[in-house]
Scaffold this active site. Structure first.
Site, PDB file in Angstrom:
ATOM      1  CB  VAL A 108      -0.913  -0.072   1.261  1.00 48.56           C
ATOM      2  CG1 VAL A 108      -0.142  -0.152   2.549  1.00 48.56           C
ATOM      3  CG2 VAL A 108      -1.932   1.045   1.326  1.00 48.56           C
ATOM      4  CG  ASP A 109       1.188   3.551  -3.108  1.00 52.28           C
ATOM      5  OD1 ASP A 109       2.266   2.924  -3.168  1.00 52.28           O
ATOM      6  OD2 ASP A 109       0.331   3.523  -4.000  1.00 52.28           O
ATOM      7  CE  LYS A 110      -1.703  10.374   3.175  1.00 53.14           C
ATOM      8  NZ  LYS A 110      -1.950  11.743   2.747  1.00 53.14           N
ATOM      9  CD  GLU A 169      -8.119  17.955   3.927  1.00 54.19           C
ATOM     10  OE1 GLU A 169      -7.556  17.592   4.970  1.00 54.19           O
ATOM     11  OE2 GLU A 169      -7.817  17.506   2.807  1.00 54.19           O
ATOM     12  N   GLY A 187       0.447  16.718   4.953  1.00 50.21           N
ATOM     13  CA  GLY A 187       1.814  17.172   5.194  1.00 50.21           C
ATOM     14  C   GLY A 187       1.759  18.263   6.258  1.00 50.21           C
ATOM     15  CD  GLU A 240       1.831  12.840   5.363  1.00 48.11           C
ATOM     16  OE1 GLU A 240       3.043  12.851   5.697  1.00 48.11           O
ATOM     17  OE2 GLU A 240       0.932  13.274   6.096  1.00 48.11           O
ATOM     18  CB  ALA A 275      -6.555  14.501   3.087  1.00 52.42           C
ATOM     19  CD  GLU A 300       1.415  14.948  11.161  1.00 52.69           C
ATOM     20  OE1 GLU A 300       2.572  14.644  10.819  1.00 52.69           O
ATOM     21  OE2 GLU A 300       0.442  14.912  10.380  1.00 52.69           O
ATOM     22  CE  LYS A 313      -2.422  16.582  11.518  1.00 53.38           C
ATOM     23  NZ  LYS A 313      -2.256  15.377  10.703  1.00 53.38           N
TER      24      LYS A 313
HETATM   25  C1  LIG Z   1      -6.176  13.362   9.493  1.00 52.34           C
HETATM   26  C2  LIG Z   1      -5.960  14.592   9.933  1.00 52.34           C
HETATM   27  O1  LIG Z   1      -5.330  15.542   9.170  1.00 52.34           O
HETATM   28  C3  LIG Z   1      -5.190  15.411   7.770  1.00 52.34           C
HETATM   29  C4  LIG Z   1      -5.246  16.777   7.223  1.00 52.34           C
HETATM   30  C5  LIG Z   1      -4.142  17.566   7.142  1.00 52.34           C
HETATM   31  C6  LIG Z   1      -2.868  17.012   7.342  1.00 52.34           C
HETATM   32  C7  LIG Z   1      -2.716  15.672   7.517  1.00 52.34           C
HETATM   33  C8  LIG Z   1      -1.379  15.073   7.670  1.00 52.34           C
HETATM   34  O2  LIG Z   1      -0.375  15.783   7.512  1.00 52.34           O
HETATM   35  O3  LIG Z   1      -1.275  13.885   8.016  1.00 52.34           O
HETATM   36  C9  LIG Z   1      -3.863  14.744   7.448  1.00 52.34           C
HETATM   37  O4  LIG Z   1      -3.869  14.243   6.142  1.00 52.34           O
HETATM   38  C10 LIG Z   1      -6.413  15.041  11.244  1.00 52.34           C
HETATM   39  O5  LIG Z   1      -6.288  16.223  11.564  1.00 52.34           O
HETATM   40  O6  LIG Z   1      -6.959  14.220  12.013  1.00 52.34           O
END
Ligand SMILES: C=C(O[C@H]1C=CC=C(C(=O)O)[C@@H]1O)C(=O)O
Length: 420
Positions: free
Chosen positions: A173-175, A220, A237, A265, A327, A403, A407
């Protein structure tokens, strides 16, 4: 379950109003109330004339088409984007596996604002006239809050991330976007209007949502359909300040823009959105390289994909096509979805699903329900927060935990709790 107004036709009236002040002040302490606001613009919705609990965006699209055909609408603002009767909704991330339900609700009263324009729409009961509803009771800040931890400990979640990195490196899988949760408990019922108000103050650049116990402030936008145009703000990202906050923001932005891991990503997320939109668009613009979006807690790589949409595809139909983007899910989509269901161990419910509104023309705005939490009616003093991170071949489990911690910050701040 469908509750609707049967075969009877429903009257709706939209009037222009003077500046109503902050929209969120109309939210009632109890009873149905939803909101979707960004930079002071948006809608607050009170009461409910119809409700559709479905798991499928395409079923919701059909239902709203039928319901909106039963509405006779008199408007002082015909054709103005976002005015008039709406359905507000919030959808499950993975309807095949969740125990939770999606919701689409048609409010009785909508108070809205866009720039200098303000309006009120009322459905049914024309005798109530054009007077604005009274503002809700003052909001209550939470009392003492206890952090109960996550469904998984940080170390356990890191191990899952490591397993997924191994799968990715083996080429399966890629991501995959993996999420974790945090449970918090207050000493009394939480007033979601207070949390919502704090999010609006601190994160005005996000789409702040409140619907059926789900509250948050997401940066988003899955899509906006306005007339013949569709826009999607794709984010993936991320960088964040360490605890000291000492790094120059420009240096941090440059680090993000140079990061191959974050760029890859991001590219998966943009590709998933562009591929899903393409069949619905006559022309599209997909920028070659992302910009950096700066929020108070994190910075993201951001790409605004735009398109000229073919007639007929409503914003709900487009949301059905776009969800789940890479995402919040991964690449390839179905494989990533299966891996999430197998390893994540939490029910995401409506976290990472589309949240927003659709109008009688099919126009609308659907954000992705990120940076939020869910309060359930059976335990109004408890909230479950969610945060996820995109995992690719170069991901480091301990960094991905940090990360997700970054969030969680908006919701922890809004609850008055120090991030740990
Ligand atoms: C899945 C989430 O963020 C997504 C949106 C922006 C950046 C993201 C990242 O860098 O991983 C995620 O794709 C979250 O906030 O729970």
């Amino acid at each position: 379950m469908i509750l609707d107004f049967g075969t009877a036709r429903m009257r709706a009236t939209t009037v222009a109003i003077a500046d109503p002040g902050p929209l969120e002040r109309f939210l009632p302490e109890s009873g149905p109330g939803s909101a979707f606001i960004r930079r002071g613009d948006g809608v607050v919705a009170l009461g409910e004339v119809a409700r559709f609990e479905t798991d499928r965006l395409d079923a919701a699209d059909v239902w709203w088409d039928e319901i909106s055909n039963q509405i006779d609408h008199d408007s002082e603002l015909p054709g103005e984007f976002g005015t008039g009767p709406l359905a507000l909704g919030s959808f499950i991330f993975d309807p095949d596996r969740s125990m939770e339900r999606s919701v689409l609700t048609v409010p009785q009263v909508i108070i809205g604002r866009r720039g200098d324009l303000a309006w009120m729409t009322r459905l049914g009961d024309a005798r109530r006239g054009t007077a604005l509803p009274s503002p809700g009771e003052p909001t209550r800040r939470p009392g003492h809050i206890t952090q109960m931890g996550g469904s998984l400990r940080r170390g356990e979640w890191e191990r899952i991330v490591a397993e997924v990195v191994t799968l990715i490196r083996s080429g399966e899988v890629d991501k995959v976007v993996l999420a974790r949760d945090l449970h918090l408990k207050a000493d009394g019922p939480l007033d979601l209007r207070h949390i919502y108000g704090r999010l609006l103050e601190t994160y005005p650049m996000t789409w702040a949502y409140l619907i059926d116990g789900l509250v948050g402030a997401t940066p988003e936008l899955l899509l906006r359909r306005q007339g013949g145009l569709v826009t999607s703000r794709v984010l993936a990202g991320t960088v964040w300040q360490d605890g000291s906050g000492a790094v120059d923001p420009l240096a941090l932005a440059a680090e993000l823009a140079r990061s191959e891991k974050d760029m890859s990503e991001h590219a998966f997320a943009v590709r998933s959105v562009a591929d899903a939109l393409a069949p619905y668009c006559r022309a599209m613009n997909v920028p070659d390289s992302p910009s950096v979006l700066r929020l108070p807690n994190v910075m993201h790589l951001a790409t605004d994909v735009t398109g000229v949409v073919e007639p007929g595809a409503t914003s709900l139909a487009l949301a059905a096509a776009l969800h789940p983007s890479a995402a919040v899910c991964g690449t390839p989509t179905h494989l990533a979805m299966d891996i999430i269901a197998e390893v994540e161990t939490i029910d995401r419910g409506r976290y990472a699903g589309p949240v927003g509104w659709v109008d009688m023309d099919g126009d609308g705005e659907w954000a992705i329900a990120l940076r939020g939490g869910q309060v359930r009616p059976e335990s109004p003093e408890s909230i479950q927060l969610f945060a996820g991170a995109g995992i690719v071949a170069d991901s480091t489990p301990s960094v991905e935990v940090q990360e997700t911690a970054a969030k969680f910050v908006p919701m922890l701040q809004a609850l008055g709790v120090a991030p740990s």
